[in-house]
Design a protein around this motif. Structure first.
Motif, PDB file in Angstrom:
ATOM      1  N   GLN A 172       0.829  -1.202   0.000  1.00 55.13           N
ATOM      2  CA  GLN A 172       0.000   0.000   0.000  1.00 55.13           C
ATOM      3  C   GLN A 172       0.866   1.255   0.000  1.00 55.13           C
ATOM      4  OE1 GLN A 172      -2.258  -0.862   3.498  1.00 55.13           O
ATOM      5  NE2 GLN A 172      -3.971  -1.751   2.368  1.00 55.13           N
ATOM      6  N   ARG A 173       1.930   1.246   0.759  1.00 51.38           N
ATOM      7  CA  ARG A 173       2.844   2.400   0.771  1.00 51.38           C
ATOM      8  C   ARG A 173       3.482   2.599  -0.595  1.00 51.38           C
ATOM      9  NH1 ARG A 173       6.030   1.296   6.397  1.00 51.38           N
ATOM     10  NH2 ARG A 173       4.250   1.636   7.755  1.00 51.38           N
ATOM     11  N   ARG A 174       3.879   1.490  -1.203  1.00 48.35           N
ATOM     12  CA  ARG A 174       4.503   1.583  -2.522  1.00 48.35           C
ATOM     13  C   ARG A 174       3.510   2.100  -3.554  1.00 48.35           C
ATOM     14  NH1 ARG A 174       7.354  -3.329  -2.932  1.00 48.35           N
ATOM     15  NH2 ARG A 174       8.992  -2.287  -1.817  1.00 48.35           N
ATOM     16  N   ALA A 175       2.261   1.656  -3.475  1.00 49.55           N
ATOM     17  CA  ALA A 175       1.233   2.132  -4.405  1.00 49.55           C
ATOM     18  C   ALA A 175       0.987   3.626  -4.214  1.00 49.55           C
ATOM     19  CB  ALA A 175      -0.059   1.347  -4.209  1.00 49.55           C
ATOM     20  N   ARG A 176       0.949   4.077  -2.971  1.00 49.03           N
ATOM     21  CA  ARG A 176       0.755   5.504  -2.705  1.00 49.03           C
ATOM     22  C   ARG A 176       1.931   6.330  -3.211  1.00 49.03           C
ATOM     23  NH1 ARG A 176      -1.364   4.898   3.476  1.00 49.03           N
ATOM     24  NH2 ARG A 176      -3.361   3.939   2.974  1.00 49.03           N
ATOM     25  N   SER A 177       3.140   5.844  -2.974  1.00 44.16           N
ATOM     26  CA  SER A 177       4.307   6.607  -3.432  1.00 44.16           C
ATOM     27  C   SER A 177       4.372   6.641  -4.952  1.00 44.16           C
ATOM     28  CB  SER A 177       5.591   6.015  -2.853  1.00 44.16           C
ATOM     29  OG  SER A 177       5.872   4.754  -3.428  1.00 44.16           O
ATOM     30  N   THR A 178       3.880   5.601  -5.613  1.00 41.41           N
ATOM     31  CA  THR A 178       3.844   5.604  -7.072  1.00 41.41           C
ATOM     32  C   THR A 178       2.873   6.653  -7.585  1.00 41.41           C
ATOM     33  OG1 THR A 178       4.401   3.254  -7.067  1.00 41.41           O
ATOM     34  CG2 THR A 178       3.524   4.151  -9.098  1.00 41.41           C
ATOM     35  N   VAL A 179       1.735   6.802  -6.914  1.00 41.13           N
ATOM     36  CA  VAL A 179       0.769   7.829  -7.314  1.00 41.13           C
ATOM     37  C   VAL A 179       1.379   9.221  -7.120  1.00 41.13           C
ATOM     38  CG1 VAL A 179      -1.458   8.873  -6.743  1.00 41.13           C
ATOM     39  CG2 VAL A 179      -1.251   6.401  -6.912  1.00 41.13           C
ATOM     40  N   VAL A 180       2.064   9.431  -6.013  1.00 45.83           N
ATOM     41  CA  VAL A 180       2.725  10.717  -5.766  1.00 45.83           C
ATOM     42  C   VAL A 180       3.786  10.974  -6.830  1.00 45.83           C
ATOM     43  CG1 VAL A 180       4.221  11.953  -4.146  1.00 45.83           C
ATOM     44  CG2 VAL A 180       2.228  10.733  -3.305  1.00 45.83           C
ATOM     45  N   THR A 181       4.532   9.936  -7.207  1.00 47.82           N
ATOM     46  CA  THR A 181       5.548  10.076  -8.247  1.00 47.82           C
ATOM     47  C   THR A 181       4.905  10.451  -9.579  1.00 47.82           C
ATOM     48  OG1 THR A 181       6.947   8.452  -7.134  1.00 47.82           O
ATOM     49  CG2 THR A 181       7.408   8.877  -9.449  1.00 47.82           C
ATOM     50  N   ILE A 182       3.760   9.880  -9.888  1.00 45.42           N
ATOM     51  CA  ILE A 182       3.065  10.214 -11.135  1.00 45.42           C
ATOM     52  C   ILE A 182       2.640  11.673 -11.131  1.00 45.42           C
ATOM     53  CG2 ILE A 182       0.949   9.787 -12.452  1.00 45.42           C
ATOM     54  CD1 ILE A 182       1.258   6.815 -11.690  1.00 45.42           C
ATOM     55  N   VAL A 183       2.103  12.148 -10.013  1.00 38.33           N
ATOM     56  CA  VAL A 183       1.647  13.543  -9.935  1.00 38.33           C
ATOM     57  C   VAL A 183       2.823  14.504 -10.050  1.00 38.33           C
ATOM     58  CG1 VAL A 183       0.591  15.249  -8.394  1.00 38.33           C
ATOM     59  CG2 VAL A 183      -0.438  12.993  -8.649  1.00 38.33           C
ATOM     60  N   ILE A 184       3.865  14.276  -9.269  1.00 32.74           N
ATOM     61  CA  ILE A 184       5.022  15.177  -9.299  1.00 32.74           C
ATOM     62  C   ILE A 184       5.725  15.103 -10.648  1.00 32.74           C
ATOM     63  CG2 ILE A 184       7.296  15.623  -8.279  1.00 32.74           C
ATOM     64  CD1 ILE A 184       6.097  14.806  -5.594  1.00 32.74           C
ATOM     65  N   GLY A 185       5.840  13.907 -11.217  1.00 29.31           N
ATOM     66  CA  GLY A 185       6.462  13.765 -12.527  1.00 29.31           C
ATOM     67  C   GLY A 185       5.699  14.506 -13.606  1.00 29.31           C
ATOM     68  N   SER A 186       4.379  14.486 -13.522  1.00 27.93           N
ATOM     69  CA  SER A 186       3.568  15.219 -14.498  1.00 27.93           C
ATOM     70  C   SER A 186       3.805  16.715 -14.396  1.00 27.93           C
ATOM     71  CB  SER A 186       2.079  14.931 -14.278  1.00 27.93           C
ATOM     72  OG  SER A 186       1.823  13.573 -14.427  1.00 27.93           O
ATOM     73  N   ILE A 187       3.868  17.208 -13.174  1.00 29.91           N
ATOM     74  CA  ILE A 187       4.090  18.643 -12.973  1.00 29.91           C
ATOM     75  C   ILE A 187       5.460  19.060 -13.472  1.00 29.91           C
ATOM     76  CG2 ILE A 187       4.376  20.423 -11.194  1.00 29.91           C
ATOM     77  CD1 ILE A 187       2.190  18.906  -9.592  1.00 29.91           C
ATOM     78  N   VAL A 188       6.489  18.307 -13.102  1.00 28.82           N
ATOM     79  CA  VAL A 188       7.860  18.658 -13.517  1.00 28.82           C
ATOM     80  C   VAL A 188       8.006  18.569 -15.035  1.00 28.82           C
ATOM     81  CG1 VAL A 188      10.276  17.919 -13.368  1.00 28.82           C
ATOM     82  CG2 VAL A 188       8.890  18.032 -11.310  1.00 28.82           C
ATOM     83  N   ALA A 189       7.448  17.530 -15.641  1.00 30.20           N
ATOM     84  CA  ALA A 189       7.530  17.395 -17.107  1.00 30.20           C
ATOM     85  C   ALA A 189       6.812  18.549 -17.797  1.00 30.20           C
ATOM     86  CB  ALA A 189       6.944  16.053 -17.547  1.00 30.20           C
ATOM     87  N   ALA A 190       5.651  18.925 -17.275  1.00 31.70           N
ATOM     88  CA  ALA A 190       4.911  20.030 -17.886  1.00 31.70           C
ATOM     89  C   ALA A 190       5.681  21.342 -17.762  1.00 31.70           C
ATOM     90  CB  ALA A 190       3.532  20.162 -17.242  1.00 31.70           C
ATOM     91  N   LEU A 191       6.278  21.579 -16.600  1.00 35.08           N
ATOM     92  CA  LEU A 191       7.017  22.830 -16.414  1.00 35.08           C
ATOM     93  C   LEU A 191       8.222  22.924 -17.338  1.00 35.08           C
ATOM     94  CD1 LEU A 191       6.927  23.264 -12.528  1.00 35.08           C
ATOM     95  CD2 LEU A 191       5.725  24.606 -14.244  1.00 35.08           C
ATOM     96  N   HIS A 192       8.833  21.801 -17.641  1.00 33.43           N
ATOM     97  CA  HIS A 192      10.019  21.823 -18.503  1.00 33.43           C
ATOM     98  C   HIS A 192       9.689  21.741 -19.983  1.00 33.43           C
ATOM     99  CE1 HIS A 192      13.090  21.919 -15.467  1.00 33.43           C
ATOM    100  NE2 HIS A 192      12.522  20.922 -14.829  1.00 33.43           N
ATOM    101  N   LEU A 193       8.608  21.075 -20.324  1.00 27.43           N
ATOM    102  CA  LEU A 193       8.338  20.830 -21.739  1.00 27.43           C
ATOM    103  C   LEU A 193       7.348  21.804 -22.371  1.00 27.43           C
ATOM    104  CD1 LEU A 193       8.293  16.944 -21.732  1.00 27.43           C
ATOM    105  CD2 LEU A 193      10.132  18.461 -22.433  1.00 27.43           C
ATOM    106  N   LEU A 194       6.523  22.473 -21.590  1.00 30.37           N
ATOM    107  CA  LEU A 194       5.590  23.435 -22.175  1.00 30.37           C
ATOM    108  C   LEU A 194       6.279  24.606 -22.873  1.00 30.37           C
ATOM    109  CD1 LEU A 194       2.576  23.534 -19.714  1.00 30.37           C
ATOM    110  CD2 LEU A 194       2.671  22.600 -22.014  1.00 30.37           C
ATOM    111  N   PRO A 195       7.396  25.120 -22.367  1.00 27.54           N
ATOM    112  CA  PRO A 195       8.071  26.186 -23.118  1.00 27.54           C
ATOM    113  C   PRO A 195       8.551  25.757 -24.503  1.00 27.54           C
ATOM    114  CG  PRO A 195       8.837  26.189 -20.864  1.00 27.54           C
ATOM    115  CD  PRO A 195       7.982  24.971 -21.036  1.00 27.54           C
ATOM    116  N   ALA A 196       8.678  24.460 -24.728  1.00 31.36           N
ATOM    117  CA  ALA A 196       9.112  23.987 -26.047  1.00 31.36           C
ATOM    118  C   ALA A 196       8.058  24.243 -27.115  1.00 31.36           C
ATOM    119  CB  ALA A 196       9.447  22.500 -25.987  1.00 31.36           C
TER     120      ALA A 196
END
Length: 186
Positions: free
Chosen positions: A122-146
């Motif tokens: 359950q902890r691993r599943a929760r951390s994976t969801v957090v990783t998906i959310v943070i990864g989406s935000i970081v990718a958007a912040l870096h790739l939208l200026p392109a």
């Protein structure tokens, strides 16, 4: 010349069965994917502190996308947890288990033993969801200026030539004007 036998026999290996070892191997593999995803996303987020120029920041966006893909893979193909479904523990007993209780109220003294902590899965599943959310935000912040590649490169060249704060403000104003012209908002 031959050596005498030592009297040792190899220890018998116990085979947990084909399904047990395959499930354990799958869970281990998915845990590795989840860990790799977290490392890639955290690395790209921390890289933001070092890399601030536009063309180089695209690499951090790609790194975040790789972490995002690994997290989605780990989340999508994770091993199901035994005993817990969408409705809670087996048997529909709720969070209080088989003890029952006084109308659903738990006293402060017996609360810790009634609610066990989350399992590792359950902890691993929760951390994976957090990783998906943070990864989406970081990718958007870096790739939208392109999306406005030429405008961003012109802005970077303008900033390279700006020596004073007034020059930097002029570059920022020019970027704002060009982005407004490009977008249909306005």
């Amino acid at each position: 010349m031959t050596t005498p036998p030592t009297g040792r026999t190899p220890a018998p290996t116990s085979d947990p069965g084909p399904s047990g070892s395959a499930e354990e191997e799958r869970a281990t593999q998915l845990a590795r994917w989840s860990t790799a995803a977290s490392v890639l996303v955290i690395g790209s987020a921390l890289g933001t502190l070092v890399v601030t120029r536009f063309p180089q920041s695209i690499g951090l966006g790609v790194l975040a996308l790789m972490g995002l893909a690994a997290a989605v893979y780990a989340r999508r193909f994770r091993a199901p947890t035994a005993g817990a479904g969408p409705a809670g523990p087996v048997g529909g007993q709720g969070s209080r288990g088989a003890k029952g209780g006084s109308g659903g109220r738990a006293g402060a003294a017996d609360a810790p033993e009634d609610r066990p902590g989350p399992t590792l899965e359950q902890r691993r599943a929760r951390s994976t969801v957090v990783t998906i959310v943070i990864g989406s935000i970081v990718a958007a912040l870096h790739l939208l200026p392109a999306l406005a590649w030429n405008i961003q490169l012109d802005h970077q060249e303008c900033l390279d030539g700006a020596v004073t704060n007034q020059g930097r403000e002029a570059c920022a104003n020019e970027l704002d004007d060009r982005l407004r012209d490009m977008l249909p908002i306005g």
